[in-house]
Design a protein around this motif. Structure first.
Motif, PDB file in Angstrom:
ATOM      1  N   GLY A 182      -1.782  16.057 -21.696  1.00 22.09           N
ATOM      2  CA  GLY A 182      -0.808  17.017 -21.186  1.00 22.09           C
ATOM      3  C   GLY A 182       0.604  16.543 -21.448  1.00 22.09           C
ATOM      4  N   GLU A 223       3.487  14.726 -20.387  1.00 23.65           N
ATOM      5  CA  GLU A 223       3.728  13.672 -19.394  1.00 23.65           C
ATOM      6  C   GLU A 223       5.207  13.391 -19.217  1.00 23.65           C
ATOM      7  OE1 GLU A 223       2.264   9.452 -17.770  1.00 23.65           O
ATOM      8  OE2 GLU A 223       1.576   9.957 -19.776  1.00 23.65           O
ATOM      9  N   ASP A 278       4.217  22.765 -16.897  1.00 20.25           N
ATOM     10  CA  ASP A 278       3.697  21.777 -15.959  1.00 20.25           C
ATOM     11  C   ASP A 278       3.996  20.377 -16.472  1.00 20.25           C
ATOM     12  OD1 ASP A 278       1.889  21.418 -18.021  1.00 20.25           O
ATOM     13  OD2 ASP A 278       0.130  21.912 -16.858  1.00 20.25           O
ATOM     14  N   LEU A 329       2.586  16.169 -16.225  1.00 19.46           N
ATOM     15  CA  LEU A 329       1.499  15.245 -15.940  1.00 19.46           C
ATOM     16  C   LEU A 329       2.074  13.844 -15.797  1.00 19.46           C
ATOM     17  CD1 LEU A 329      -1.614  14.413 -16.184  1.00 19.46           C
ATOM     18  CD2 LEU A 329      -1.128  14.187 -18.628  1.00 19.46           C
ATOM     19  N   GLY A 334       3.845  15.395  -7.001  1.00 21.34           N
ATOM     20  CA  GLY A 334       2.624  15.517  -7.792  1.00 21.34           C
ATOM     21  C   GLY A 334       1.385  15.411  -6.915  1.00 21.34           C
ATOM     22  N   SER A 369      -5.158  15.348  -9.801  1.00 18.47           N
ATOM     23  CA  SER A 369      -5.976  16.493 -10.221  1.00 18.47           C
ATOM     24  C   SER A 369      -7.225  16.088 -10.987  1.00 18.47           C
ATOM     25  CB  SER A 369      -5.135  17.434 -11.091  1.00 18.47           C
ATOM     26  OG  SER A 369      -4.790  16.794 -12.295  1.00 18.47           O
ATOM     27  N   PHE A 382      -4.905  11.597 -13.184  1.00 15.11           N
ATOM     28  CA  PHE A 382      -3.965  12.598 -13.681  1.00 15.11           C
ATOM     29  C   PHE A 382      -3.296  13.243 -12.473  1.00 15.11           C
ATOM     30  CE2 PHE A 382      -6.843  13.370 -17.612  1.00 15.11           C
ATOM     31  CZ  PHE A 382      -6.469  12.147 -18.121  1.00 15.11           C
ATOM     32  N   TRP A 383      -2.008  13.003 -12.345  1.00 11.95           N
ATOM     33  CA  TRP A 383      -1.188  13.592 -11.287  1.00 11.95           C
ATOM     34  C   TRP A 383      -0.393  14.719 -11.936  1.00 11.95           C
ATOM     35  CZ3 TRP A 383      -0.513  11.723  -6.130  1.00 11.95           C
ATOM     36  CH2 TRP A 383      -1.370  10.668  -5.808  1.00 11.95           C
ATOM     37  N   ARG A 384      -0.455  15.904 -11.368  1.00 13.20           N
ATOM     38  CA  ARG A 384       0.161  17.084 -11.989  1.00 13.20           C
ATOM     39  C   ARG A 384       1.016  17.860 -10.998  1.00 13.20           C
ATOM     40  NH1 ARG A 384      -2.260  18.263 -16.890  1.00 13.20           N
ATOM     41  NH2 ARG A 384      -4.265  17.266 -17.211  1.00 13.20           N
ATOM     42  N   GLN A 385       1.861  18.684 -11.589  1.00 13.56           N
ATOM     43  CA  GLN A 385       2.578  19.702 -10.836  1.00 13.56           C
ATOM     44  C   GLN A 385       3.093  20.762 -11.801  1.00 13.56           C
ATOM     45  OE1 GLN A 385       5.998  17.897  -8.891  1.00 13.56           O
ATOM     46  NE2 GLN A 385       5.788  16.257 -10.365  1.00 13.56           N
ATOM     47  N   THR A 386       3.078  21.980 -11.336  1.00 14.49           N
ATOM     48  CA  THR A 386       3.593  23.083 -12.138  1.00 14.49           C
ATOM     49  C   THR A 386       5.102  23.196 -11.918  1.00 14.49           C
ATOM     50  OG1 THR A 386       3.347  24.727 -10.391  1.00 14.49           O
ATOM     51  CG2 THR A 386       1.421  24.358 -11.850  1.00 14.49           C
TER      52      THR A 386
END
Length: 182
Positions: free
Chosen positions: A92, A94, A128, A130, A149, A152, A168-172
């Motif tokens: 993703g 990052e 988003d 990552l 974050g 996920s 994997f830490w994510r946020q939109t």
């Protein structure tokens, strides 16, 4: 993908700018530090650190973005690298960070990553973000949490960064915009 020529981001205490040749010495020091690199592949010799350094610098030319060099405004010192990073095969878009150990505990990773995430959403148009984090790296997980974050998933990273597993830490973009800033 949008190319951006030589951006400089400014925070209250930091300047973020593309990597320059004079940044290699402190970069090599950081990448040789076993504690700093424990969760990002381990300490590197100067020749290996050089390859990573020029890959980050070259990504600015090829992709139009890359990790920023983080400069402490009060001293003019290079204190780390923070920013967008999307190598071939990466899971993703990052925004990552690494700060010299001598500058840990000052909130620089959060401050710089906040500016870099804003830039990635506003300038690069990312939807988003990552953060890939070694499950043992409690400090980076704390940074990811402060940035809003959420974990996920868990999976190996692609070569050459393969490690047993990465979180994997994510946020939109919408999650980022609604996250309270501290």
């Amino acid at each position: 993908m949008r190319s951006v020529a030589d951006p400089i981001l400014e925070t209250p205490r930091l300047l973020l700018r593309p990597t320059r040749a004079e940044d290699f010495e402190p970069w090599a020091v950081m990448m040789a530090d076993e504690e700093v690199t424990r969760h990002i592949g381990g300490a590197q010799s100067r020749p290996i650190a050089w390859r990573g350094f020029v890959a980050v610098a070259g990504a600015w030319m090829i992709q139009g973005f890359s990790m920023f060099s983080v400069i402490e405004k009060s001293t003019g010192l290079w204190v780390g690298r923070v920013g967008p990073w999307v190598p071939e095969g990466w899971p993703g878009n990052e925004v990552g960070w690494a700060i010299l150990r001598s500058h840990w505990g000052r909130g620089y990773a959060v401050e710089a990553a906040t500016a870099a995430i804003d830039w990635a959403f506003d300038t690069l148009g990312w939807k988003d973000v990552l953060h890939t984090i070694n499950p043992q790296n409690l400090a980076s997980k704390a940074v990811a949490r402060r940035l809003g974050g959420h974990m996920s998933g868990l999976a190996p990273l692609p070569e050459p960064m393969a490690q047993p597993m990465a979180e994997f830490w994510r946020q939109t973009r919408d999650e980022w915009r609604s996250h309270p800033r501290s």
